[in-house]
Design a protein around this motif. Structure first.
Motif, PDB file in Angstrom:
ATOM      1  N   VAL A   1       0.847  -1.190   0.000  1.00 31.22           N
ATOM      2  CA  VAL A   1       0.000   0.000   0.000  1.00 31.22           C
ATOM      3  C   VAL A   1       0.884   1.242   0.000  1.00 31.22           C
ATOM      4  CG1 VAL A   1      -1.911  -1.113   1.210  1.00 31.22           C
ATOM      5  CG2 VAL A   1      -0.124   0.019   2.532  1.00 31.22           C
ATOM      6  N   ARG A   2       0.301   2.365  -0.323  1.00 32.75           N
ATOM      7  CA  ARG A   2       1.040   3.618  -0.264  1.00 32.75           C
ATOM      8  C   ARG A   2       0.087   4.718   0.213  1.00 32.75           C
ATOM      9  NH1 ARG A   2       2.065   4.479  -6.758  1.00 32.75           N
ATOM     10  NH2 ARG A   2      -0.132   4.617  -7.388  1.00 32.75           N
ATOM     11  N   PRO A   3       0.599   5.669   0.962  1.00 36.38           N
ATOM     12  CA  PRO A   3      -0.255   6.747   1.476  1.00 36.38           C
ATOM     13  C   PRO A   3      -0.877   7.564   0.351  1.00 36.38           C
ATOM     14  CG  PRO A   3       1.835   6.668   2.661  1.00 36.38           C
ATOM     15  CD  PRO A   3       1.979   5.759   1.476  1.00 36.38           C
ATOM     16  N   ASN A   4      -2.127   7.912   0.531  1.00 38.79           N
ATOM     17  CA  ASN A   4      -2.832   8.750  -0.438  1.00 38.79           C
ATOM     18  C   ASN A   4      -2.611  10.214  -0.064  1.00 38.79           C
ATOM     19  OD1 ASN A   4      -4.516   9.855  -2.347  1.00 38.79           O
ATOM     20  ND2 ASN A   4      -6.415   9.214  -1.352  1.00 38.79           N
ATOM     21  N   THR A   5      -1.531  10.783  -0.572  1.00 37.04           N
ATOM     22  CA  THR A   5      -1.157  12.155  -0.203  1.00 37.04           C
ATOM     23  C   THR A   5      -1.318  13.148  -1.359  1.00 37.04           C
ATOM     24  OG1 THR A   5       1.152  11.704  -0.799  1.00 37.04           O
ATOM     25  CG2 THR A   5       0.517  11.320   1.502  1.00 37.04           C
ATOM     26  N   GLY A   6      -1.880  12.695  -2.457  1.00 35.58           N
ATOM     27  CA  GLY A   6      -2.000  13.554  -3.633  1.00 35.58           C
ATOM     28  C   GLY A   6      -2.737  14.853  -3.371  1.00 35.58           C
TER      29      GLY A   6
ATOM     30  N   GLY B   1       2.140  23.116   0.577  1.00 36.18           N
ATOM     31  CA  GLY B   1       3.254  23.488   1.439  1.00 36.18           C
ATOM     32  C   GLY B   1       3.620  22.404   2.432  1.00 36.18           C
ATOM     33  N   VAL B   2       2.777  21.363   2.542  1.00 31.40           N
ATOM     34  CA  VAL B   2       3.077  20.236   3.428  1.00 31.40           C
ATOM     35  C   VAL B   2       4.156  19.379   2.771  1.00 31.40           C
ATOM     36  CG1 VAL B   2       2.173  18.119   4.462  1.00 31.40           C
ATOM     37  CG2 VAL B   2       0.786  20.192   4.467  1.00 31.40           C
ATOM     38  N   GLN B   3       5.263  19.147   3.479  1.00 31.38           N
ATOM     39  CA  GLN B   3       6.366  18.371   2.924  1.00 31.38           C
ATOM     40  C   GLN B   3       5.967  16.905   2.778  1.00 31.38           C
ATOM     41  OE1 GLN B   3      10.030  18.486   5.166  1.00 31.38           O
ATOM     42  NE2 GLN B   3      11.066  17.046   3.815  1.00 31.38           N
ATOM     43  N   LEU B   4       6.195  16.377   1.575  1.00 32.84           N
ATOM     44  CA  LEU B   4       5.844  14.994   1.277  1.00 32.84           C
ATOM     45  C   LEU B   4       7.063  14.222   0.815  1.00 32.84           C
ATOM     46  CD1 LEU B   4       2.598  15.630  -0.824  1.00 32.84           C
ATOM     47  CD2 LEU B   4       2.723  15.069   1.614  1.00 32.84           C
ATOM     48  N   ASN B   5       7.098  12.959   1.163  1.00 28.65           N
ATOM     49  CA  ASN B   5       8.082  12.030   0.621  1.00 28.65           C
ATOM     50  C   ASN B   5       7.275  10.810   0.192  1.00 28.65           C
ATOM     51  OD1 ASN B   5      10.615  11.018  -0.111  1.00 28.65           O
ATOM     52  ND2 ASN B   5      10.938  10.083   1.888  1.00 28.65           N
TER      53      ASN B   5
ATOM     54  N   TYR C   1      -0.856  18.983  12.184  1.00 27.08           N
ATOM     55  CA  TYR C   1      -0.165  17.816  12.751  1.00 27.08           C
ATOM     56  C   TYR C   1      -0.621  16.534  12.057  1.00 27.08           C
ATOM     57  CZ  TYR C   1       1.188  21.016  16.485  1.00 27.08           C
ATOM     58  OH  TYR C   1       1.721  22.071  17.183  1.00 27.08           O
ATOM     59  N   GLY C   2       0.093  15.462  12.301  1.00 25.97           N
ATOM     60  CA  GLY C   2      -0.259  14.192  11.672  1.00 25.97           C
ATOM     61  C   GLY C   2       0.012  13.006  12.572  1.00 25.97           C
ATOM     62  N   ALA C   3      -0.550  11.851  12.197  1.00 29.10           N
ATOM     63  CA  ALA C   3      -0.327  10.596  12.909  1.00 29.10           C
ATOM     64  C   ALA C   3      -0.856   9.462  12.046  1.00 29.10           C
ATOM     65  CB  ALA C   3      -1.042  10.606  14.259  1.00 29.10           C
ATOM     66  N   GLY C   4      -0.316   8.276  12.221  1.00 29.56           N
ATOM     67  CA  GLY C   4      -0.863   7.108  11.541  1.00 29.56           C
ATOM     68  C   GLY C   4      -0.088   6.612  10.341  1.00 29.56           C
ATOM     69  N   ASP C   5      -0.755   5.792   9.537  1.00 31.45           N
ATOM     70  CA  ASP C   5      -0.105   5.074   8.443  1.00 31.45           C
ATOM     71  C   ASP C   5       0.449   5.960   7.341  1.00 31.45           C
ATOM     72  OD1 ASP C   5      -1.030   2.971   9.897  1.00 31.45           O
ATOM     73  OD2 ASP C   5      -2.269   2.094   8.328  1.00 31.45           O
ATOM     74  N   ALA C   6      -0.061   7.178   7.208  1.00 28.19           N
ATOM     75  CA  ALA C   6       0.324   8.030   6.078  1.00 28.19           C
ATOM     76  C   ALA C   6       1.450   9.003   6.411  1.00 28.19           C
ATOM     77  CB  ALA C   6      -0.887   8.803   5.566  1.00 28.19           C
ATOM     78  N   VAL C   7       2.054   8.882   7.597  1.00 29.75           N
ATOM     79  CA  VAL C   7       3.085   9.853   7.984  1.00 29.75           C
ATOM     80  C   VAL C   7       4.455   9.190   8.118  1.00 29.75           C
ATOM     81  CG1 VAL C   7       1.346  11.200   9.214  1.00 29.75           C
ATOM     82  CG2 VAL C   7       2.782   9.589  10.503  1.00 29.75           C
TER      83      VAL C   7
ATOM     84  N   LYS D   1      13.744   9.210   8.602  1.00 26.74           N
ATOM     85  CA  LYS D   1      12.285   9.144   8.703  1.00 26.74           C
ATOM     86  C   LYS D   1      11.744   8.078   7.757  1.00 26.74           C
ATOM     87  CE  LYS D   1      11.799  14.005  10.006  1.00 26.74           C
ATOM     88  NZ  LYS D   1      11.471  13.727  11.416  1.00 26.74           N
ATOM     89  N   THR D   2      10.729   7.351   8.226  1.00 24.33           N
ATOM     90  CA  THR D   2      10.113   6.321   7.400  1.00 24.33           C
ATOM     91  C   THR D   2       8.682   6.090   7.855  1.00 24.33           C
ATOM     92  OG1 THR D   2      10.431   4.100   6.470  1.00 24.33           O
ATOM     93  CG2 THR D   2      10.808   4.354   8.836  1.00 24.33           C
ATOM     94  N   LEU D   3       7.950   5.293   7.099  1.00 22.28           N
ATOM     95  CA  LEU D   3       6.570   4.951   7.450  1.00 22.28           C
ATOM     96  C   LEU D   3       6.566   3.837   8.496  1.00 22.28           C
ATOM     97  CD1 LEU D   3       5.189   4.759   3.805  1.00 22.28           C
ATOM     98  CD2 LEU D   3       4.655   6.566   5.444  1.00 22.28           C
ATOM     99  N   HIS D   4       5.738   3.973   9.521  1.00 23.30           N
ATOM    100  CA  HIS D   4       5.544   2.923  10.526  1.00 23.30           C
ATOM    101  C   HIS D   4       4.055   2.610  10.564  1.00 23.30           C
ATOM    102  CE1 HIS D   4       9.369   4.790  11.884  1.00 23.30           C
ATOM    103  NE2 HIS D   4       9.688   3.544  12.185  1.00 23.30           N
ATOM    104  N   ALA D   5       3.588   1.831   9.603  1.00 24.60           N
ATOM    105  CA  ALA D   5       2.145   1.606   9.432  1.00 24.60           C
ATOM    106  C   ALA D   5       1.638   0.499  10.354  1.00 24.60           C
ATOM    107  CB  ALA D   5       1.848   1.273   7.978  1.00 24.60           C
TER     108      ALA D   5
END
Length: 281
Positions: free
Chosen positions: A106-111, A117-121, A138-144, A154-158
């Protein structure tokens, strides 16, 4: 899926990918007496969380079960034919089954955040206080993406427990409580085909000092660098106290004198903090 299988002229289910999700789906189907075929592009099962030696043992679990594993393959075309699905692979091989289940990650739906202005990787990049690059968000969860204690990046911790901890910290920070998030470590645990698979940290390859134990179809490996646990793989009964392994990696505990119990899965909290337990007793 039950309805589809019942109505199809073919009962076999074709699973695209042999990662965490499809491993559990395949296990559930086999328990129901439904044959499965894994079609994987890699050359081994669960390649994203275990090393090659562990994959060999996991694949041996398929022996005696109605499980087929096709490696180095990809699905090219799916067509309905004669009450079933005809699945054409890249090699030209044709499979027939009741349905196809895709479980290839899976991949985060950040489109929707692009241009904000929110930094995305790979996901939304968060700072120490779980704030995005836009103040007040702020953020939390599978998409951060947050700090990984072992990787130093930094990496995803889903994972659900990680999401809960992040959410608590993010909420506190939004309330002005200044609750820094210390990061976490990658890990997975699943029970499939009669075995428990528990991995954490660096688990797909070797680096540093590597210790292995193979016995009666079970496998354990730990990776140690500078006396600190950097990763592990257990297939079988494995670790008696999984939480201890996470604690050792998070706290960067020196395990130089505890290699044997850590490798064989017998390490306990009392071994890490003997003075505390003596006082408690």
């Amino acid at each position: 899926m039950r309805k589809r299988i019942a109505e199809s002229t073919q009962k076999r289910v074709i699973l695209a990918g042999a990662g965490l999700v499809n491993a559990e789906i395949g296990d559930a189907l086999v328990k129901l007496g439904i044959p499965v075929t894994y079609v994987i592009s890699s050359d081994r099962a669960l390649s994203q969380i275990v090393d090659r030696e562990a994959s060999v043992i996991i694949e041996k679990l398929f022996a005696g079960l109605d499980v087929e594993l096709l490696k180095g393959e990809d699905i090219q075309e799916i067509e309905e034919k004669d009450g079933a699905l005809e699945v054409k692979l890249a090699s030209g091989k044709v499979l027939s089954g009741s349905c196809v289940v895709y479980g290839k990650g899976v991949r985060p739906n950040t489109g929707f955040l692009k241009g904000t202005g929110v930094q995305l990787n790979k996901g939304v990049v968060l700072g120490r206080y779980l704030e995005t690059s836009v103040p007040g968000i702020y953020g939390a969860g599978d998409a951060v993406e947050t700090d990984d204690i072992l990787l130093g990046e930094k990496t995803l911790h889903a994972l659900w427990p990680v999401a809960v901890e992040q959410a608590n910290n993010a909420a506190g920070n939004m309330l002005g409580m200044e609750m820094p998030y210390g990061g976490d470590v990658l890990r997975n645990i699943l029970m499939v085909f009669g075995q428990t698979i528990f991995t954490g940290g660096i688990s797909t390859h070797d680096e540093g000092d590597v210790y292995r134990n193979v016995s009666d179809g079970e496998y354990s490996k730990i990776i140690v660098k500078d006396g600190k646990l950097r990763g592990f793989v257990f297939v079988g009964e494995g670790a008696v106290n999984p939480g201890v392994y996470l604690r050792m990696m998070r706290d960067q505990t020196d395990i130089s004198s505890m290699i044997n119990p850590v490798l064989h899965g017998t390490i306990a909290h009392a071994d890490l903090y003997p003075s505390v337990f003596k006082v408690a007793l």
